[in-house]
Design a protein around this motif. Structure first.
Motif, PDB file in Angstrom:
ATOM      1  N   VAL A   1       0.852  -1.181   0.000  1.00 24.96           N
ATOM      2  CA  VAL A   1       0.000   0.000   0.000  1.00 24.96           C
ATOM      3  C   VAL A   1       0.891   1.235   0.000  1.00 24.96           C
ATOM      4  N   GLU A   2       0.710   2.113  -0.983  1.00 19.54           N
ATOM      5  CA  GLU A   2       1.438   3.376  -1.072  1.00 19.54           C
ATOM      6  C   GLU A   2       0.410   4.502  -1.102  1.00 19.54           C
ATOM      7  N   GLU A   3       0.685   5.587  -0.368  1.00 16.97           N
ATOM      8  CA  GLU A   3      -0.250   6.701  -0.309  1.00 16.97           C
ATOM      9  C   GLU A   3       0.483   8.027  -0.443  1.00 16.97           C
ATOM     10  N   SER A   4      -0.204   9.017  -1.003  1.00 13.96           N
ATOM     11  CA  SER A   4       0.332  10.369  -1.071  1.00 13.96           C
ATOM     12  C   SER A   4      -0.817  11.365  -0.937  1.00 13.96           C
ATOM     13  N   ARG A   5      -0.470  12.573  -0.505  1.00 10.98           N
ATOM     14  CA  ARG A   5      -1.465  13.638  -0.377  1.00 10.98           C
ATOM     15  C   ARG A   5      -0.843  14.936  -0.872  1.00 10.98           C
ATOM     16  N   VAL A   6      -1.560  15.607  -1.773  1.00 10.98           N
ATOM     17  CA  VAL A   6      -1.103  16.859  -2.363  1.00 10.98           C
ATOM     18  C   VAL A   6      -2.232  17.879  -2.273  1.00 10.98           C
ATOM     19  N   THR A   7      -1.909  19.070  -1.787  1.00 15.80           N
ATOM     20  CA  THR A   7      -2.878  20.168  -1.789  1.00 15.80           C
ATOM     21  C   THR A   7      -2.805  20.878  -3.133  1.00 15.80           C
ATOM     22  N   VAL A   8      -3.971  21.111  -3.723  1.00 17.00           N
ATOM     23  CA  VAL A   8      -4.061  21.802  -5.010  1.00 17.00           C
ATOM     24  C   VAL A   8      -4.744  23.144  -4.786  1.00 17.00           C
ATOM     25  N   PHE A   9      -4.029  24.223  -5.085  1.00 17.17           N
ATOM     26  CA  PHE A   9      -4.630  25.556  -5.037  1.00 17.17           C
ATOM     27  C   PHE A   9      -5.039  25.946  -6.439  1.00 17.17           C
ATOM     28  N   LEU A  10      -6.292  26.384  -6.615  1.00 18.14           N
ATOM     29  CA  LEU A  10      -6.802  26.783  -7.910  1.00 18.14           C
ATOM     30  C   LEU A  10      -7.715  27.981  -7.698  1.00 18.14           C
ATOM     31  N   GLY A  11      -7.096  29.170  -7.667  1.00 22.61           N
ATOM     32  CA  GLY A  11      -7.865  30.343  -7.302  1.00 22.61           C
ATOM     33  C   GLY A  11      -7.157  31.642  -7.631  1.00 22.61           C
ATOM     34  N   PRO A  12      -7.633  32.754  -7.035  1.00 18.15           N
ATOM     35  CA  PRO A  12      -7.100  34.078  -7.357  1.00 18.15           C
ATOM     36  C   PRO A  12      -5.746  34.329  -6.713  1.00 18.15           C
ATOM     37  N   LEU A  13      -4.957  35.168  -7.375  1.00 11.82           N
ATOM     38  CA  LEU A  13      -3.667  35.573  -6.820  1.00 11.82           C
ATOM     39  C   LEU A  13      -3.875  36.733  -5.850  1.00 11.82           C
ATOM     40  N   ASP A  14      -4.552  36.434  -4.778  1.00 12.16           N
ATOM     41  CA  ASP A  14      -4.736  37.366  -3.672  1.00 12.16           C
ATOM     42  C   ASP A  14      -3.587  37.138  -2.697  1.00 12.16           C
ATOM     43  N   PHE A  15      -2.833  38.187  -2.401  1.00 17.34           N
ATOM     44  CA  PHE A  15      -1.613  38.035  -1.614  1.00 17.34           C
ATOM     45  C   PHE A  15      -1.872  37.349  -0.281  1.00 17.34           C
ATOM     46  N   ASN A  16      -2.885  37.789   0.462  1.00 17.12           N
ATOM     47  CA  ASN A  16      -3.156  37.202   1.773  1.00 17.12           C
ATOM     48  C   ASN A  16      -3.563  35.744   1.679  1.00 17.12           C
ATOM     49  N   ILE A  17      -4.312  35.398   0.628  1.00 13.29           N
ATOM     50  CA  ILE A  17      -4.749  34.006   0.466  1.00 13.29           C
ATOM     51  C   ILE A  17      -3.560  33.103   0.193  1.00 13.29           C
ATOM     52  N   VAL A  18      -2.726  33.453  -0.792  1.00 11.31           N
ATOM     53  CA  VAL A  18      -1.629  32.557  -1.140  1.00 11.31           C
ATOM     54  C   VAL A  18      -0.570  32.516  -0.040  1.00 11.31           C
ATOM     55  N   LYS A  19      -0.370  33.632   0.659  1.00 13.06           N
ATOM     56  CA  LYS A  19       0.618  33.629   1.742  1.00 13.06           C
ATOM     57  C   LYS A  19       0.172  32.770   2.918  1.00 13.06           C
ATOM     58  N   SER A  20      -1.142  32.632   3.114  1.00 15.08           N
ATOM     59  CA  SER A  20      -1.653  31.882   4.265  1.00 15.08           C
ATOM     60  C   SER A  20      -1.311  30.395   4.218  1.00 15.08           C
ATOM     61  N   TYR A  21      -0.825  29.896   3.078  1.00 14.72           N
ATOM     62  CA  TYR A  21      -0.443  28.487   2.994  1.00 14.72           C
ATOM     63  C   TYR A  21       0.921  28.207   3.619  1.00 14.72           C
ATOM     64  N   ASN A  22       1.656  29.284   3.943  1.00 16.53           N
ATOM     65  CA  ASN A  22       2.913  29.154   4.699  1.00 16.53           C
ATOM     66  C   ASN A  22       3.970  28.290   4.016  1.00 16.53           C
ATOM     67  N   VAL A  23       3.977  28.307   2.673  1.00 17.18           N
ATOM     68  CA  VAL A  23       5.009  27.569   1.944  1.00 17.18           C
ATOM     69  C   VAL A  23       5.725  28.469   0.939  1.00 17.18           C
ATOM     70  N   GLY A  24       5.531  29.783   1.043  1.00 18.45           N
ATOM     71  CA  GLY A  24       6.174  30.712   0.122  1.00 18.45           C
ATOM     72  C   GLY A  24       5.466  30.840  -1.211  1.00 18.45           C
ATOM     73  N   LEU A  25       4.189  30.477  -1.264  1.00 19.08           N
ATOM     74  CA  LEU A  25       3.444  30.525  -2.516  1.00 19.08           C
ATOM     75  C   LEU A  25       3.345  31.948  -3.069  1.00 19.08           C
ATOM     76  N   GLU A  26       3.431  32.935  -2.177  1.00 18.88           N
ATOM     77  CA  GLU A  26       3.342  34.331  -2.606  1.00 18.88           C
ATOM     78  C   GLU A  26       4.547  34.763  -3.446  1.00 18.88           C
ATOM     79  N   ASN A  27       5.592  33.934  -3.478  1.00 13.99           N
ATOM     80  CA  ASN A  27       6.778  34.297  -4.257  1.00 13.99           C
ATOM     81  C   ASN A  27       6.531  34.284  -5.758  1.00 13.99           C
ATOM     82  N   MET A  28       5.441  33.665  -6.214  1.00 14.20           N
ATOM     83  CA  MET A  28       5.139  33.726  -7.641  1.00 14.20           C
ATOM     84  C   MET A  28       4.522  35.072  -8.039  1.00 14.20           C
ATOM     85  N   MET A  29       4.186  35.908  -7.042  1.00 15.65           N
ATOM     86  CA  MET A  29       3.668  37.241  -7.311  1.00 15.65           C
ATOM     87  C   MET A  29       4.833  38.222  -7.354  1.00 15.65           C
TER      88      MET A  29
END
Length: 359
Positions: free
Chosen positions: A295-323
């Motif tokens: 048995v092998e398992e994986s989990r991936v979060t998929v963000f599919l939404g607006p480039l709102d700075f506060n929203i993307v920064k709230s994921y705490n993985v540096g996602l705001e760096n694409m802005m």
């Protein structure tokens, strides 16, 4: 990477679950040499998957306060993703999926009989219960499971977990008794068609379109800025915190949760469009390890939404760096800590951002 704020643990009593199956025991991985593969390639389905080439296609609708989504049993893919509260240049709801290309979000892996399998070409089973339309206003989260039963004991299960007030969702892959079928020590989660443009001026929107990977504070980007040129490609080895693509105002990102990723793949091409237009299509892949356990398992979060700075920064993985906020050492801090909060404060009084900029 730490678990971001939008991905808090779910309350067990508020989740609708559509699941089947039991876990097995671990087994020892057979020895073999890894091979390279990239998203976008295709191959015949071989002896294990040829039976899943055809079959009836059924859609499942997901509604929330933020989006209306459509999933298909064909490839267990997302075939529509409309964002509520956003309109494109023609006044229609923003839809980030290239529907004419049949949907997106699949899996790539090699088989022991030497075939490269892209799950977009396979027909998955459907969730139990018979329900095909779900409204997240009735619960905090929802699980939708697509099983692919290879034989009596072997199967792949793709599970979507949607949340009531988030633009992101989780995808869980579960490989059961696939150790004699999957080879190459890895598989890739892929998004092959980028995200759909929303502005009338496609050349202008292409100036913002790119693909990225991020790891250890380092941002790698791919920009297909020239037409009639071969695709621009970039392969990244080692752990990445996320891989993403964007247009002018919206983004798609894969954020691996478990296990750690072992690389990423970025590819982009710019195509000529009618009336002097241009559009860039980006293909991103997240490489995940396959150890050959029962048995092998994986989990991936998929963000599919607006480039709102506060929203993307709230994921705490540096996602705001694409802005693009300016030079990292001086302009970016001013933009992040002074200009953006000031704009947001004025926007509370003046809802139109055009007037906010004038002010």
């Amino acid at each position: 990477a730490p678990t971001p704020k939008p991905e808090n643990a779910l309350r067990q009593d508020s989740t609708t679950s559509l699941t089947r199956g039991e876990a097995g025991r671990d087994s020892i991985r057979r020895s073999e040499q890894p091979r390279e593969f990239t998203p976008g390639n295709s191959d015949s389905l071989g002896k294990f998957f040829s039976a899943f080439r055809s079959g009836p296609e059924t859609s499942i609708r997901i509604h929330s306060e933020l989006f209306d989504g459509l999933l298909s049993s064909r490839g267990a893919q997302i075939t529509s993703w409309e964002l509520r509260g956003f309109k494109d240049w023609s006044g229609h709801p923003v839809n980030l999926i290239h529907q004419e290309r049949g949907g997106d979000c699949g899996l790539l892996f090699y088989t022991s009989d030497g075939k490269l399998i892209n799950t977009k070409n396979l027909t998955f089973g459907l969730p139990g219960g018979g329900k095909r339309d779900y409204d997240l206003s009735e619960q905090d989260s929802l699980k939708v499971e697509f099983p692919l039963q290879i034989n009596a004991v072997s199967r792949i299960v793709k599970t979507y977990v949607f949340y009531k007030n988030r633009y992101s969702f989780d995808i869980l892959y579960r490989f059961e008794r696939m150790e004699s079928i999957v080879s190459n020590f890895e598989y890739q989660m892929v998004w092959e068609n980028g995200i759909k443009y929303q502005e009338r001026n496609s050349v202008d929107e292409s100036n913002s379109a790119m693909a990225y990977s991020y790891s250890g504070g380092e941002l790698v980007d791919v920009d297909a800025s020239k037409v009639n040129e071969p695709p621009v490609k970039q392969s990244i080895s080692g752990r990445v915190q996320w891989v993403a693509t964007r247009n002018k105002y919206f983004a798609l990102a894969f954020i691996p949760r478990e296990p750690e990723s072992q690389g990423a793949y970025l590819e982009g091409v710019r195509q000529v469009m009618p009336n002097g237009g241009a559009e860039e299509f980006y293909n991103i892949g997240l490489r995940l390890p396959y150890l050959g356990r029962m048995v092998e398992e994986s989990r991936v979060t998929v963000f599919l939404g607006p480039l709102d700075f506060n929203i993307v920064k709230s994921y705490n993985v540096g996602l705001e760096n694409m802005m693009s906020l300016g030079a990292a050492w001086i302009i970016r801090p001013i933009t992040e800590y002074v200009m953006i909060p000031l704009f947001q404060l004025i926007h509370r009084v003046i809802p139109n951002y055009g007037f906010v900029i004038i002010v």
